[in-house]
Design a protein around this motif. Structure first.
Motif, short mmCIF file in Angstrom:
data_model
loop_
_atom_site.label_atom_id
_atom_site.label_comp_id
_atom_site.label_asym_id
_atom_site.label_seq_id
_atom_site.Cartn_x
_atom_site.Cartn_y
_atom_site.Cartn_z
N ALA A 154 -11.20 -0.05 8.13
CA ALA A 154 -11.13 -0.65 6.79
C ALA A 154 -11.27 -2.16 6.89
CB ALA A 154 -9.81 -0.26 6.14
N ASP A 155 -11.35 -2.82 5.75
CA ASP A 155 -11.44 -4.27 5.68
C ASP A 155 -10.12 -4.87 6.16
OD1 ASP A 155 -11.80 -6.93 5.07
OD2 ASP A 155 -11.65 -6.66 2.91
N PRO A 156 -10.12 -5.67 7.25
CA PRO A 156 -8.86 -6.24 7.76
C PRO A 156 -8.12 -7.06 6.73
CG PRO A 156 -10.61 -6.50 9.38
CD PRO A 156 -11.26 -6.02 8.12
N ASP A 157 -8.84 -7.79 5.87
CA ASP A 157 -8.17 -8.60 4.85
C ASP A 157 -7.43 -7.74 3.85
OD1 ASP A 157 -9.11 -10.89 6.04
OD2 ASP A 157 -10.83 -11.11 4.70
N ARG A 158 -8.06 -6.65 3.43
CA ARG A 158 -7.40 -5.76 2.47
C ARG A 158 -6.16 -5.13 3.08
NH1 ARG A 158 -7.37 -0.42 1.47
NH2 ARG A 158 -9.02 0.04 2.97
N ILE A 159 -6.26 -4.72 4.34
CA ILE A 159 -5.13 -4.06 4.99
C ILE A 159 -3.98 -5.04 5.19
CG2 ILE A 159 -4.36 -2.89 7.09
CD1 ILE A 159 -6.13 -1.20 5.30
N VAL A 160 -4.26 -6.26 5.65
CA VAL A 160 -3.17 -7.20 5.90
C VAL A 160 -2.53 -7.65 4.59
CG1 VAL A 160 -4.53 -9.33 5.95
CG2 VAL A 160 -2.45 -9.18 7.28
N ASP A 161 -3.32 -7.84 3.54
CA ASP A 161 -2.74 -8.23 2.25
C ASP A 161 -1.81 -7.14 1.73
OD1 ASP A 161 -4.19 -10.54 2.44
OD2 ASP A 161 -5.67 -10.00 0.90
N GLY A 162 -2.24 -5.90 1.87
CA GLY A 162 -1.41 -4.79 1.41
C GLY A 162 -0.12 -4.67 2.20
N LEU A 163 -0.20 -4.88 3.52
CA LEU A 163 1.01 -4.79 4.33
C LEU A 163 1.97 -5.92 3.99
CD1 LEU A 163 2.67 -3.51 6.56
CD2 LEU A 163 1.37 -4.86 8.24
N ALA A 164 1.45 -7.12 3.74
CA ALA A 164 2.32 -8.24 3.38
C ALA A 164 3.11 -7.93 2.12
CB ALA A 164 1.49 -9.51 3.20
N GLU A 165 2.45 -7.38 1.12
CA GLU A 165 3.14 -7.04 -0.12
C GLU A 165 4.14 -5.91 0.11
OE1 GLU A 165 2.56 -8.92 -3.33
OE2 GLU A 165 2.30 -9.99 -1.42
N HIS A 166 3.79 -4.96 0.97
CA HIS A 166 4.70 -3.86 1.30
C HIS A 166 5.95 -4.38 2.00
CE1 HIS A 166 5.98 0.16 2.54
NE2 HIS A 166 6.12 -0.32 3.77
N LEU A 167 5.78 -5.30 2.93
CA LEU A 167 6.94 -5.87 3.64
C LEU A 167 7.86 -6.60 2.67
CD1 LEU A 167 5.28 -7.30 6.89
CD2 LEU A 167 6.70 -5.25 6.69
N LEU A 168 7.28 -7.36 1.77
CA LEU A 168 8.10 -8.09 0.79
C LEU A 168 8.83 -7.15 -0.15
CD1 LEU A 168 6.11 -11.27 -0.30
CD2 LEU A 168 8.39 -11.15 0.70
N ALA A 169 8.19 -6.07 -0.53
CA ALA A 169 8.84 -5.12 -1.43
C ALA A 169 10.04 -4.47 -0.76
CB ALA A 169 7.84 -4.05 -1.87
N GLY A 170 9.93 -4.22 0.55
CA GLY A 170 11.03 -3.59 1.27
C GLY A 170 12.08 -4.55 1.76
N HIS A 171 11.71 -5.81 1.91
CA HIS A 171 12.63 -6.83 2.43
C HIS A 171 12.38 -8.13 1.67
CE1 HIS A 171 14.65 -8.51 6.36
NE2 HIS A 171 15.27 -8.87 5.26
N PRO A 172 12.82 -8.21 0.43
CA PRO A 172 12.49 -9.35 -0.43
C PRO A 172 13.07 -10.68 0.00
CG PRO A 172 14.09 -7.91 -1.50
CD PRO A 172 13.62 -7.18 -0.28
N SER A 173 13.95 -10.68 1.01
CA SER A 173 14.53 -11.95 1.47
C SER A 173 13.63 -12.68 2.47
CB SER A 173 15.90 -11.71 2.11
OG SER A 173 15.78 -10.91 3.28
N LEU A 174 12.50 -12.09 2.88
CA LEU A 174 11.60 -12.75 3.81
C LEU A 174 11.14 -14.09 3.26
CD1 LEU A 174 9.35 -9.73 4.88
CD2 LEU A 174 11.17 -10.79 6.22
N ARG A 175 11.04 -15.06 4.13
CA ARG A 175 10.58 -16.39 3.72
C ARG A 175 9.13 -16.62 4.14
NH1 ARG A 175 15.31 -20.92 4.58
NH2 ARG A 175 17.11 -19.66 3.92
N LEU A 176 8.48 -17.51 3.44
CA LEU A 176 7.11 -17.87 3.76
C LEU A 176 7.08 -18.95 4.83
CD1 LEU A 176 4.03 -17.81 3.08
CD2 LEU A 176 4.52 -19.64 1.44
N GLY A 177 6.21 -18.77 5.81
CA GLY A 177 5.94 -19.80 6.79
C GLY A 177 4.46 -20.14 6.80
N LEU A 178 4.12 -21.37 7.08
CA LEU A 178 2.73 -21.80 7.21
C LEU A 178 2.57 -22.51 8.54
CD1 LEU A 178 2.09 -23.23 3.62
CD2 LEU A 178 1.22 -21.08 4.56
N VAL A 179 1.54 -22.09 9.29
CA VAL A 179 1.31 -22.63 10.64
C VAL A 179 -0.12 -23.14 10.73
CG1 VAL A 179 1.42 -22.14 13.11
CG2 VAL A 179 2.91 -20.89 11.53
N ALA A 180 -0.29 -24.30 11.33
CA ALA A 180 -1.62 -24.89 11.51
C ALA A 180 -2.31 -24.22 12.70
CB ALA A 180 -1.52 -26.39 11.72
#
Length: 285
Positions: A154-180
């Motif tokens: 499948a499209d890697p972007d579609r899969i990773v975006d879906g997993l990110a939303e799934h993780l947040l739905a199950g664990h809404p306390s996760l924080r956002l990090g940004l790395v260069a």
């Protein structure tokens, strides 16, 4: 022509070439701050950390802008839910200065070395030789080599975006990090993450393997905890045979997935759980 907003100063500080004005980010960010490693005494931050839970829908938008911003987003978890410091992220318990470069390491050689150690008596001295051989059957102590890349998934972007939303739905306390980081595989090294320290001291070696998984399986780094790692997988194994070859790589990379994971503690049983699974999770004791 409308120009994209340049990176604000706190995000430009994440880059070695902070004067580069070519990066941009059009996605508004929640409140957050750059985090400086606590043990290195430097001034340049290792990553940017959101002050509170990551808003739903934000991770995919930031991932889509990675090519322009140079910032790879991560969903960051703490040591435990009661951790006020949000270790290791909130207190800067990271060591980017101790890491080498992922490009310096060959993933096949790394996995072969780790396999040899993880199948030795020194790694698990509570097992008899026969029991150790049973764990990694049918390979025993012989490293089988890198698993072949499966057909395009499948499209890697579609899969990773879906997993990110799934993780947040199950664990809404996760924080956002940004790395260069130029790619997601390198983000854990750039951030100075030391989660696998009990097995691998240089996180660049972890990133070298993650690069290989990006290329062969369409894997993407999405979630990182104190000693946990979550990847999306666009091209998971479809058969037990192909899953067994990938399971060998997982055992070399993170033996605790097999030794301390779901029973029975064998490579064959672990491989069964990899078939058609679009997410891989690792935990180092």
């Amino acid at each position: 022509m409308i120009s994209e907003p340049p990176l604000p100063a706190d995000l430009r500080a994440l880059f070695v070439d902070a004067a580069d004005a070519g990066r941009s980010l059009s996605v508004p960010l929640p409140p957050g701050r750059p985090v400086v490693p606590e043990e290195e005494g430097g001034e340049r931050p290792a990553f940017w950390l959101g002050d509170g839970p990551a808003p739903a829908g934000l991770w995919p938008r930031l991932r889509a802008e990675h090519a322009r911003s140079g910032l790879w987003p991560l969903l960051l978890d703490s040591l435990d839910d009661e951790d006020e410091e949000y270790r290791p992220w909130g207190n800067g318990e990271v060591l980017p200065g101790d890491m080498s470069s992922p490009g310096e390491h060959d993933p096949d050689a790394l996995l072969a070395h780790w396999w040899t150690w993880n199948t030795s008596e020194a790694a698990e001295d509570t097992l008899t030789p026969a029991e150790r051989a049973a764990v990694t059957a049918p390979f025993g102590r012989t490293w089988p080599g890198l698993a072949p890349a499966p057909p395009v998934g499948a499209d890697p972007d579609r899969i990773v975006d879906g997993l990110a939303e799934h993780l947040l739905a199950g664990h809404p306390s996760l924080r956002l990090g940004l790395v260069a980081a130029e790619r997601g595989a390198d983000a854990v090294t750039v951030a100075g993450w030391t989660g696998p320290m009990n097995h691998v001291g240089d996180t660049a070696e972890v990133s070298a393997v993650l690069r290989s998984w990006e290329e062969r399986f369409g894997a993407r780094v999405v979630g990182v905890g104190f000693a946990t790692l979550v990847l999306s997988v666009a091209a998971p194994p479809r058969t037990r045979e192909s899953a067994l070859a990938i399971a060998a790589e997982h055992f070399a990379f993170c033996p605790d997935n097999v030794w301390q994971g779901q029973a029975p503690h064998t490579l064959a049983a672990y491989a069964e759980r990899l078939v058609d699974d679009h997410s891989w999770t690792f935990w180092w004791d």
